[in-house]
Write a protein that holds these residues in place. Structure first.
Motif, PDB file in Angstrom:
ATOM      1  N   ALA A 230       0.836  -1.191   0.000  1.00  0.00           N
ATOM      2  CA  ALA A 230       0.000   0.000   0.000  1.00  0.00           C
ATOM      3  C   ALA A 230       0.875   1.246   0.000  1.00  0.00           C
ATOM      4  O   ALA A 230       1.929   1.288   0.654  1.00  0.00           O
ATOM      5  N   LEU A 231       0.445   2.256  -0.728  1.00  0.00           N
ATOM      6  CA  LEU A 231       1.137   3.542  -0.729  1.00  0.00           C
ATOM      7  C   LEU A 231       0.703   4.365   0.471  1.00  0.00           C
ATOM      8  O   LEU A 231      -0.459   4.309   0.881  1.00  0.00           O
ATOM      9  N   PRO A 232       1.609   5.142   1.057  1.00  0.00           N
ATOM     10  CA  PRO A 232       1.198   6.019   2.161  1.00  0.00           C
ATOM     11  C   PRO A 232       0.169   7.032   1.663  1.00  0.00           C
ATOM     12  O   PRO A 232       0.329   7.616   0.587  1.00  0.00           O
ATOM     13  N   MET A 233      -0.874   7.223   2.433  1.00  0.00           N
ATOM     14  CA  MET A 233      -1.956   8.099   1.992  1.00  0.00           C
ATOM     15  C   MET A 233      -2.678   8.681   3.216  1.00  0.00           C
ATOM     16  O   MET A 233      -2.957   7.961   4.180  1.00  0.00           O
ATOM     17  N   ARG A 234      -2.947   9.946   3.163  1.00  0.00           N
ATOM     18  CA  ARG A 234      -3.672  10.625   4.235  1.00  0.00           C
ATOM     19  C   ARG A 234      -5.079  10.041   4.371  1.00  0.00           C
ATOM     20  O   ARG A 234      -5.724   9.732   3.372  1.00  0.00           O
ATOM     21  N   PRO A 235      -5.575   9.877   5.605  1.00  0.00           N
ATOM     22  CA  PRO A 235      -6.946   9.384   5.784  1.00  0.00           C
ATOM     23  C   PRO A 235      -7.953  10.252   5.038  1.00  0.00           C
ATOM     24  O   PRO A 235      -7.804  11.469   4.962  1.00  0.00           O
ATOM     25  N   GLN A 236      -8.964   9.594   4.514  1.00  0.00           N
ATOM     26  CA  GLN A 236     -10.069  10.193   3.770  1.00  0.00           C
ATOM     27  C   GLN A 236      -9.703  10.593   2.339  1.00  0.00           C
ATOM     28  O   GLN A 236     -10.560  11.080   1.599  1.00  0.00           O
ATOM     29  N   VAL A 237      -8.447  10.393   1.943  1.00  0.00           N
ATOM     30  CA  VAL A 237      -8.080  10.539   0.527  1.00  0.00           C
ATOM     31  C   VAL A 237      -8.229   9.155  -0.093  1.00  0.00           C
ATOM     32  O   VAL A 237      -7.627   8.189   0.377  1.00  0.00           O
ATOM     33  N   SER A 238      -9.038   9.042  -1.127  1.00  0.00           N
ATOM     34  CA  SER A 238      -9.425   7.710  -1.598  1.00  0.00           C
ATOM     35  C   SER A 238      -8.386   7.033  -2.470  1.00  0.00           C
ATOM     36  O   SER A 238      -8.249   5.808  -2.428  1.00  0.00           O
ATOM     37  N   SER A 239      -7.653   7.804  -3.289  1.00  0.00           N
ATOM     38  CA  SER A 239      -6.731   7.134  -4.207  1.00  0.00           C
ATOM     39  C   SER A 239      -5.795   8.152  -4.835  1.00  0.00           C
ATOM     40  O   SER A 239      -6.000   9.367  -4.742  1.00  0.00           O
ATOM     41  N   TYR A 240      -4.752   7.624  -5.508  1.00  0.00           N
ATOM     42  CA  TYR A 240      -3.866   8.422  -6.334  1.00  0.00           C
ATOM     43  C   TYR A 240      -4.146   8.123  -7.806  1.00  0.00           C
ATOM     44  O   TYR A 240      -4.652   7.051  -8.152  1.00  0.00           O
ATOM     45  N   ASN A 241      -3.774   9.049  -8.660  1.00  0.00           N
ATOM     46  CA  ASN A 241      -3.771   8.783 -10.088  1.00  0.00           C
ATOM     47  C   ASN A 241      -2.842   7.602 -10.375  1.00  0.00           C
ATOM     48  O   ASN A 241      -1.818   7.416  -9.703  1.00  0.00           O
ATOM     49  N   LEU A 242      -3.169   6.810 -11.394  1.00  0.00           N
ATOM     50  CA  LEU A 242      -2.384   5.624 -11.714  1.00  0.00           C
ATOM     51  C   LEU A 242      -0.919   5.966 -11.964  1.00  0.00           C
ATOM     52  O   LEU A 242      -0.009   5.315 -11.426  1.00  0.00           O
ATOM     53  N   ALA A 243      -0.660   6.986 -12.775  1.00  0.00           N
ATOM     54  CA  ALA A 243       0.726   7.342 -13.079  1.00  0.00           C
ATOM     55  C   ALA A 243       1.455   7.800 -11.815  1.00  0.00           C
ATOM     56  O   ALA A 243       2.652   7.505 -11.630  1.00  0.00           O
ATOM     57  N   THR A 244       0.762   8.501 -10.937  1.00  0.00           N
ATOM     58  CA  THR A 244       1.374   8.924  -9.680  1.00  0.00           C
ATOM     59  C   THR A 244       1.753   7.722  -8.831  1.00  0.00           C
ATOM     60  O   THR A 244       2.836   7.672  -8.238  1.00  0.00           O
ATOM     61  N   SER A 245       0.881   6.734  -8.782  1.00  0.00           N
ATOM     62  CA  SER A 245       1.166   5.516  -8.013  1.00  0.00           C
ATOM     63  C   SER A 245       2.401   4.800  -8.555  1.00  0.00           C
ATOM     64  O   SER A 245       3.253   4.334  -7.793  1.00  0.00           O
TER      65      SER A 245
END
Length: 262
Positions: A230-245
């Motif tokens: 899993a990528l680190p992500m702030r709570p309540q942020v649902s996802s990153y763009n595919l290219a960003t991931s």
């Protein structure tokens, strides 16, 4: 016509050559100066290249790509702007377009399966967005990844994907495969329920798998995975763009496994 007068060779006419090649299985549309620049730089075969302003295109080469200025000067033929615009679906601001030859599938498969592997393979599992796929290929080329594999129906050599990749398809191996055909190596699949990426070292022979923009990982890919990350992500942020991931994951790999000299 006198007997001594030479007969024009239709192959010498870039417009006729273009129309003969476009739409074939092996023709790859290169939209714009940067796509042509990268294709030439990484050894693509380019049978025809046109521009509505040759002087401007070569001035760009002088400023941005002097290493390929000479081959571009040999390739580019100036045509009327109306002719250029009739050849391409979306005219590019640089008024440059070319047709390249798609690398043989066998060559891509050989590159993807060659061992030992010094850089990961990126897998896009059933992607949907053509622009995202192109951006990922551009990223993979920049990081020196072994290649990019797509599963599902999206053609990674679609003109819109090539446009998004800025011609860097020729800098890495790009192919469509079924999940069971993926190259050997430990599969690290990105999933919100996985382990934090920051605590895992990614080996150079990793297969890095990313689910589709909406549906995530397919059941077949999830079953094939050796590790979920899993990528680190702030709570309540649902996802990153595919290219960003993909960029975040490749950067994490590069901090420990980035091969020298690439």
């Amino acid at each position: 016509m006198s007997p001594a007068e030479p007969v024009a060779d239709p192959a010498a006419d870039p417009v006729r050559r273009w129309r003969r090649l476009v739409g074939t299985d092996t023709a790859v549309l290169l939209d714009g100066f940067h796509a042509l620049k990268h294709a030439v730089r990484f050894g693509a075969e380019v049978p025809v290249a046109v521009t509505a302003d040759r002087e401007a295109a070569l001035a760009l080469a002088d400023d941005l790509a002097p290493d390929v200025r000479e081959p571009l000067a040999a390739l580019l033929t100036e045509v009327p702007r109306a002719t250029y615009e009739a050849l391409v679906p979306r005219p590019h601001p640089t008024a440059v377009a070319a047709l390249a030859v798609r690398p043989p599938r066998e060559a891509n498969l050989a590159a993807l399966t060659r061992e030992p592997r010094r850089a990961p393979v990126v897998v896009l599992d059933n992607p949907r967005n053509l622009g995202n796929a192109g951006a990922v290929i551009r990223l993979a080329a920049g990081f020196g990844a072994t290649g990019v594999v797509t599963t599902g129906t999206l053609d990674p050599w679609h003109p819109t994907v090539v446009r998004g990749g800025a011609g860097l398809h020729f800098a890495t191996a790009v192919e469509r495969l079924d999940v069971e055909e993926l190259p050997a190596g430990p599969v690290f699949a990105l999933d919100p329920e996985g382990d934090d990426l920051r605590g895992v070292r990614l080996p150079d022979d990793a297969v890095l798998a990313f689910g589709s923009e909406r549906a995530g990982l397919s059941s077949a890919l999830r079953a094939r995975a050796d590790h979920l990350l899993a990528l680190p992500m702030r709570p309540q942020v649902s996802s990153y763009n595919l290219a960003t991931s993909v960029a975040m994951t490749l950067y994490h790999w590069s901090t420990t496994g980035f091969p020298s000299g690439t």
